[in-house]
Design a protein around this motif. Sequence first.
Motif, mmCIF file in Angstrom:
data_model
loop_
_atom_site.group_PDB
_atom_site.id
_atom_site.type_symbol
_atom_site.label_atom_id
_atom_site.label_comp_id
_atom_site.label_asym_id
_atom_site.label_seq_id
_atom_site.Cartn_x
_atom_site.Cartn_y
_atom_site.Cartn_z
ATOM 1 N N VAL A 564 0.858 -1.185 0.000
ATOM 2 C CA VAL A 564 0.000 0.000 0.000
ATOM 3 C C VAL A 564 0.890 1.229 0.000
ATOM 4 O O VAL A 564 2.082 1.166 0.308
ATOM 5 N N GLU A 565 0.307 2.367 -0.387
ATOM 6 C CA GLU A 565 1.049 3.611 -0.484
ATOM 7 C C GLU A 565 1.827 3.881 0.811
ATOM 8 O O GLU A 565 1.276 3.831 1.900
ATOM 9 N N GLY A 566 3.113 4.146 0.638
ATOM 10 C CA GLY A 566 3.953 4.468 1.792
ATOM 11 C C GLY A 566 4.710 3.287 2.371
ATOM 12 O O GLY A 566 5.572 3.480 3.240
ATOM 13 N N ASP A 567 4.397 2.050 1.927
ATOM 14 C CA ASP A 567 5.154 0.895 2.420
ATOM 15 C C ASP A 567 6.622 1.032 2.014
ATOM 16 O O ASP A 567 6.957 1.628 0.979
ATOM 17 N N ARG A 568 7.509 0.458 2.823
ATOM 18 C CA ARG A 568 8.951 0.497 2.559
ATOM 19 C C ARG A 568 9.489 -0.931 2.459
ATOM 20 O O ARG A 568 8.961 -1.840 3.079
ATOM 21 N N ARG A 569 10.578 -1.074 1.664
ATOM 22 C CA ARG A 569 11.223 -2.381 1.539
ATOM 23 C C ARG A 569 12.677 -2.171 1.104
ATOM 24 O O ARG A 569 13.086 -1.049 0.752
ATOM 25 N N ILE A 570 13.440 -3.259 1.140
ATOM 26 C CA ILE A 570 14.799 -3.275 0.595
ATOM 27 C C ILE A 570 14.764 -4.024 -0.733
ATOM 28 O O ILE A 570 14.302 -5.166 -0.807
ATOM 29 N N ASN A 571 15.194 -3.370 -1.789
ATOM 30 C CA ASN A 571 15.300 -4.033 -3.080
ATOM 31 C C ASN A 571 16.453 -5.031 -2.997
ATOM 32 O O ASN A 571 17.615 -4.649 -2.841
ATOM 33 N N LEU A 572 16.164 -6.310 -3.097
ATOM 34 C CA LEU A 572 17.178 -7.330 -2.879
ATOM 35 C C LEU A 572 18.150 -7.466 -4.044
ATOM 36 O O LEU A 572 19.143 -8.179 -3.936
ATOM 37 N N ALA A 573 17.887 -6.762 -5.147
ATOM 38 C CA ALA A 573 18.850 -6.747 -6.246
ATOM 39 C C ALA A 573 19.861 -5.633 -6.065
ATOM 40 O O ALA A 573 21.061 -5.816 -6.240
ATOM 41 N N THR A 574 19.367 -4.426 -5.692
ATOM 42 C CA THR A 574 20.267 -3.277 -5.521
ATOM 43 C C THR A 574 20.642 -3.043 -4.070
ATOM 44 O O THR A 574 21.557 -2.272 -3.787
ATOM 45 N N LEU A 575 19.897 -3.691 -3.125
ATOM 46 C CA LEU A 575 20.067 -3.506 -1.679
ATOM 47 C C LEU A 575 19.797 -2.069 -1.251
ATOM 48 O O LEU A 575 20.281 -1.605 -0.223
ATOM 49 N N GLU A 576 18.962 -1.331 -2.050
ATOM 50 C CA GLU A 576 18.548 0.023 -1.706
ATOM 51 C C GLU A 576 17.189 -0.005 -1.023
ATOM 52 O O GLU A 576 16.330 -0.854 -1.330
ATOM 53 N N ALA A 577 16.973 0.958 -0.112
ATOM 54 C CA ALA A 577 15.650 1.122 0.490
ATOM 55 C C ALA A 577 14.715 1.754 -0.539
ATOM 56 O O ALA A 577 15.112 2.650 -1.294
ATOM 57 N N GLU A 578 13.464 1.278 -0.590
ATOM 58 C CA GLU A 578 12.474 1.783 -1.540
ATOM 59 C C GLU A 578 11.165 2.071 -0.824
ATOM 60 O O GLU A 578 10.843 1.442 0.199
ATOM 61 N N THR A 579 10.395 3.028 -1.373
ATOM 62 C CA THR A 579 9.064 3.378 -0.850
ATOM 63 C C THR A 579 8.048 3.152 -1.954
ATOM 64 O O THR A 579 8.277 3.514 -3.125
ATOM 65 N N PHE A 580 6.872 2.598 -1.586
ATOM 66 C CA PHE A 580 5.815 2.325 -2.566
ATOM 67 C C PHE A 580 5.059 3.628 -2.822
ATOM 68 O O PHE A 580 4.362 4.157 -1.947
ATOM 69 N N THR A 581 5.210 4.177 -4.030
ATOM 70 C CA THR A 581 4.624 5.464 -4.391
ATOM 71 C C THR A 581 3.979 5.348 -5.765
ATOM 72 O O THR A 581 4.646 4.964 -6.731
ATOM 73 N N GLY A 582 2.683 5.693 -5.835
ATOM 74 C CA GLY A 582 2.012 5.664 -7.135
ATOM 75 C C GLY A 582 2.059 4.307 -7.783
ATOM 76 O O GLY A 582 2.257 4.194 -8.998
#
Length: 718
Positions: A564-582
């Motif tokens: 859902v909008e605003g959820d956060r995760r770690i991209n396991l390919a780039t190991l970068e933090a990401e936020t679910f937007t749009g």
Amino acid sequence: MRALIIVIVLAAAAYGGWLAIEQRAARIEADIDTRVRQAVLPIAKHAVEIETSGRHVTITGIADTAEERQRLLDAARAVDGQVEVTDALRVLETVQPYTLRAWRAPDGRISITGLVPSREVEETLIAAAGDAAEGAGVEANLTLAAGMPDADWIGMVEAGLVAMSTLEDGSIRLSDRDGLLSGIADGIPGRDTAIAELSADGFGNWQTDIRIKLPVISPYSFTAAKTAQGFSWQGYAPNEEISARLIERATILGGKGASGEITLADGMPGDAWPGLVESGLGSLSLLRDGRLSIEDMALTLEGSVDTAEDLARLEATFGSDWSVSITVLSPDPAPRLLITMPLGGQAEASGRLPKQFDLQVLPAVLPDIDAQQVTSDSAGDAGSWEALIDALAIITPRLREAEVDVSEGRIRLEGTVKREFEAQGTRAALNAALPQGWQADIAIDDAPPLPALRLDQTGEIALSGILPEGLAVADALALSGATEGTGLSADGDGDAEMWRNALTAGARIAAAYQEGVVTIEPGEISAEGALRPGYGHAELSRWTAALVPEGWEMETSGTELAAVEGDRRINLATLEAETFTGNHWLPELQITPTQKTCNSEARAALGAQKITFVTGSARIDAGARILLNRLAAIAIACANETGLRLEISGHTDDVGAEAQNQQLSERRAAAVREALVARGVDGTQLTAIGLGEEQPVAENDTEEGRARNRRIEFLFTE
């Protein structure tokens, strides 16, 4: 007359009064002087003088330190009746390090220079030097100075003087509590006596540089003998280091019961002499029996060997100028069989068997071993060796990797057994099958277990199981970011680098689960449990594909939770933090949003990867999704939050009509703008323009140049 009498009487009275006063003043002065001496002298470390004049006191002499001078003055000033204490004391200079040197001349006279804390200590040390000189005399040049480390320093000097006196020629140097004794000793006992004197009282930290006076020997000799009774030697060495080296070599080569004696002496013919002795001892050890004799650099070796093969092996150790006389007891070489069974490779046998041995039986009895390098031209009992080969036929199929060395009457075996067999049973089978009279040295182990790992995700990841040798537990924990679970070891059988990659992939998969288990077994990675929001099985496969070892299978299962909008995760390919937007996962970038940094970030992103389109159309390729997410994150930080405007320009090559290229560039720029808006970028801050083929960055006459000209560019402006 009467007046005269009165004058005389008055004068007498005045003189008597003056005399009484003077006598009283003298008593007071003497009393003050006595009490000042009683107060000052007991606490003075050096000789001081007290001079009292009336009620005035003057103190002269030496004080160790400014603090001691003040104590002496304070003690005098505390005496009742004095009115003034004059300071005429001199404070000794404090010297560090505190040094002293003594040496003995050839005539026995001892010279001593350096520092002493007092004249009393000076007298003590001169007396000690006199004892060490034994009547030859002492020349002293000692300076008073403060800074002596402690009272034990005096004992250290005395011990050094005594030790020096035991040497033929010697000296001592002291610096604080460190001392050096140098000189020449008459043999090892003399050296040991000097060292014992230093350590008797345990004063200070002594080092020694003592040369030993040795007899000169010529010729310089060494002899050794090998007989049925044992190995013995005797000879000379120039120092203890070379003596220990030769004794160690002779003891190792001679084996149990080897013994000998080496005497220290000068006269060694050169630095190559110890190596010559060691080479001779090595050759002697290969003889059945024999004798080694070395005089200066001339070496003589005589003795016997069992076979011509033994002689050939021995001759490789000879020096070109040695005098050698070796008898071969048997003309036929001794039988020997070597079998090498490498892991995953072809087992091979080489060597020579007794003359009557039928080599045709080898392929039938040992079918998995290449025996083409085996001959039958040696001494030995063919029947006994046939029985030995039958014993090998029982146990070699059980071996995983091994080295087998068979000589007359003895078999040496090292290796591991296959996983379906046990080492203990294999040892028992070989011992039971050996011909009578044969002995076996068996060092075989069970096969190492196959690696198998388990990653448990319960809020943090725990790693347990068996790692391959070569991948240490600490490295595996650091690689996976896991804590150590139950029973984690590194003694498995497997390729460490392959399992390193598998563990990295498994750890990334485990990080995607809220709760779950990842199992890594040879050729397979599997996971099950509840995924975190925003993670899917398809993404896990894509993200870890490059890490999973080639030929391995990977399977993930479990529930997926929609983001859902605003959820956060770690991209396991780039190991970068990401936020679910749009409905997209945008990377969380750390940008200081200025016009310069925003353009720099955009150029870096578009330089690393291009926004690609379906050929001839404005439809963006799916492969550009990750790049668009990064560009959207840059634009949100730079356009939404700071008010910078973003110009998106489309460019084409010159293939096709110019008008069509212009329209295509406009549509492509507009498509990128729409993609950014869909990802949350403020559309009012975005402008899309098409520039067609007007601004090429490379020549259009090559495919590489045309590919560079087909591009999207970003420009942030105020």
